[in-house]
Design a protein around this motif. Sequence first.
Motif, mmCIF file in Angstrom:
data_model
loop_
_atom_site.group_PDB
_atom_site.id
_atom_site.type_symbol
_atom_site.label_atom_id
_atom_site.label_comp_id
_atom_site.label_asym_id
_atom_site.label_seq_id
_atom_site.Cartn_x
_atom_site.Cartn_y
_atom_site.Cartn_z
ATOM 1 N N TYR A 10 9.230 -5.024 1.719
ATOM 2 C CA TYR A 10 7.818 -5.219 1.397
ATOM 3 C C TYR A 10 7.566 -5.646 -0.047
ATOM 4 O O TYR A 10 6.416 -5.784 -0.457
ATOM 5 C CB TYR A 10 7.024 -3.926 1.666
ATOM 6 N N GLY A 11 8.622 -5.815 -0.835
ATOM 7 C CA GLY A 11 8.422 -6.164 -2.244
ATOM 8 C C GLY A 11 7.864 -5.013 -3.055
ATOM 9 O O GLY A 11 7.206 -5.224 -4.080
ATOM 10 N N TYR A 12 8.139 -3.789 -2.598
ATOM 11 C CA TYR A 12 7.589 -2.587 -3.226
ATOM 12 C C TYR A 12 8.524 -2.118 -4.337
ATOM 13 O O TYR A 12 9.363 -1.239 -4.152
ATOM 14 C CB TYR A 12 7.422 -1.514 -2.145
ATOM 15 N N CYS A 51 4.899 1.273 -12.225
ATOM 16 C CA CYS A 51 5.303 2.174 -11.144
ATOM 17 C C CYS A 51 4.165 3.116 -10.769
ATOM 18 O O CYS A 51 3.900 3.355 -9.577
ATOM 19 C CB CYS A 51 6.536 2.977 -11.564
ATOM 20 N N GLU A 52 3.488 3.644 -11.769
ATOM 21 C CA GLU A 52 2.378 4.556 -11.497
ATOM 22 C C GLU A 52 1.252 3.849 -10.758
ATOM 23 O O GLU A 52 0.576 4.440 -9.909
ATOM 24 C CB GLU A 52 1.879 5.154 -12.811
ATOM 25 N N ALA A 53 1.048 2.555 -11.055
ATOM 26 C CA ALA A 53 -0.038 1.799 -10.419
ATOM 27 C C ALA A 53 0.188 1.613 -8.926
ATOM 28 O O ALA A 53 -0.772 1.450 -8.167
ATOM 29 C CB ALA A 53 -0.191 0.434 -11.091
ATOM 30 N N ILE A 54 1.459 1.647 -8.493
ATOM 31 C CA ILE A 54 1.743 1.451 -7.073
ATOM 32 C C ILE A 54 2.369 2.704 -6.443
ATOM 33 O O ILE A 54 2.962 2.640 -5.365
ATOM 34 C CB ILE A 54 2.663 0.235 -6.853
ATOM 35 N N ASN A 55 2.215 3.844 -7.126
ATOM 36 C CA ASN A 55 2.695 5.131 -6.602
ATOM 37 C C ASN A 55 4.200 5.131 -6.336
ATOM 38 O O ASN A 55 4.677 5.693 -5.346
ATOM 39 C CB ASN A 55 1.934 5.507 -5.322
ATOM 40 N N LEU A 56 4.943 4.513 -7.248
ATOM 41 C CA LEU A 56 6.400 4.507 -7.166
ATOM 42 C C LEU A 56 6.926 5.532 -8.166
ATOM 43 O O LEU A 56 6.643 5.427 -9.356
ATOM 44 C CB LEU A 56 6.928 3.110 -7.494
ATOM 45 N N PRO A 57 7.650 6.566 -7.705
ATOM 46 C CA PRO A 57 8.094 7.627 -8.626
ATOM 47 C C PRO A 57 8.849 7.079 -9.829
ATOM 48 O O PRO A 57 9.703 6.195 -9.699
ATOM 49 C CB PRO A 57 9.009 8.489 -7.745
ATOM 50 N N TYR A 58 8.516 7.609 -10.997
ATOM 51 C CA TYR A 58 9.181 7.214 -12.244
ATOM 52 C C TYR A 58 9.560 8.492 -12.966
ATOM 53 O O TYR A 58 8.725 9.142 -13.596
ATOM 54 C CB TYR A 58 8.232 6.370 -13.099
ATOM 55 N N GLU A 59 10.819 8.858 -12.852
ATOM 56 C CA GLU A 59 11.269 10.170 -13.330
ATOM 57 C C GLU A 59 12.198 10.063 -14.533
ATOM 58 O O GLU A 59 12.921 11.014 -14.837
ATOM 59 C CB GLU A 59 11.962 10.908 -12.186
ATOM 60 N N TRP A 60 12.171 8.933 -15.238
ATOM 61 C CA TRP A 60 13.092 8.726 -16.349
ATOM 62 C C TRP A 60 12.369 8.861 -17.677
ATOM 63 O O TRP A 60 11.162 8.670 -17.775
ATOM 64 C CB TRP A 60 13.739 7.346 -16.232
#
Length: 296
Positions: free
Chosen positions: A33-35, A66-75
């Motif tokens: 999906y290009g996510y 990442c935050e704009a598309i709800n993709l976890p960013y844990e770094w």
Amino acid sequence: MQYYNQDTYIYLNGDFVKAASAGIDLFGQSLHYGYGAFEGLRAYSTHHGTRIFKAEEHFARLQRSCEAINLPYEWHNPHLISRTYELLEKNNLRAAYIRPLVFSGSNMHLTPATSSNIVIAAWEWGPYLGQNLLRVCTSAIQRPTPQSFPIGAKVSGQYINAILASSDAIKRGYDEALLLDQYGFVAQAASENLFIEKDSKLYTPPLADVFPGITRQTVIELCKELHVDVVEQKLTIQDILQADSAFLSGTAAGIIGIKEVDGVAYQEDWEHTIGASIQRKYKKLVLEEENYEVII
């Protein structure tokens, strides 16, 4: 949900291989999906050693994307910057283009990702659009609207739009494409921001309609030092064609002048334009030939 196990085969580039050893996750939303979200940075060989230009700003934007598309960013970004310098050293690169990419874990639903991965690559890459003045055309491909997509995020899927616009421009004999917004105003190039010069001022489309380029912001900062007025306003095709000169800005492309748009050439000698002055000052900046604080 588990989409494959150690015994699952897939067909990959002519061979049947185990899904677990394919090297990539074939059941992730990023592939289907290009996510995903990514960044583009440049490292320069300076008198002070290898320096990544505005590393903090780029990794901060990666996190916001990442935050704009709800993709976890844990770094932790300072750690990622440090590891990026290590990557350059391991690959013996003093000057390079750097590509961090955050992609989702296994999930085939149209739901927010619950896990993500990050990869950082680096390679030698000259100016993306070369160093000659560009022949540019307006594209029939429209810039995504803010109502349909978070256009301020550097998200993988939206670059299909840029690929279509750029490839069509090249087929037509041009170097790059200019995209219009939903109202017919000029937004930006396929993957660069646009500036035009008119009567000793620079004009550029407002942020609401374009990607918030870090190089774009650097140009605005350099204009303050040069006492050049920058006006952010909507621009029509006629504004572009009747300008004194124009240029594009972006990390991959740098600052690069435009020779003509839709076959209409700019009459002013590029070397005497504001854009050329910005180009020279930008080069000194990234090479640390002028005062600039680099955070490693």
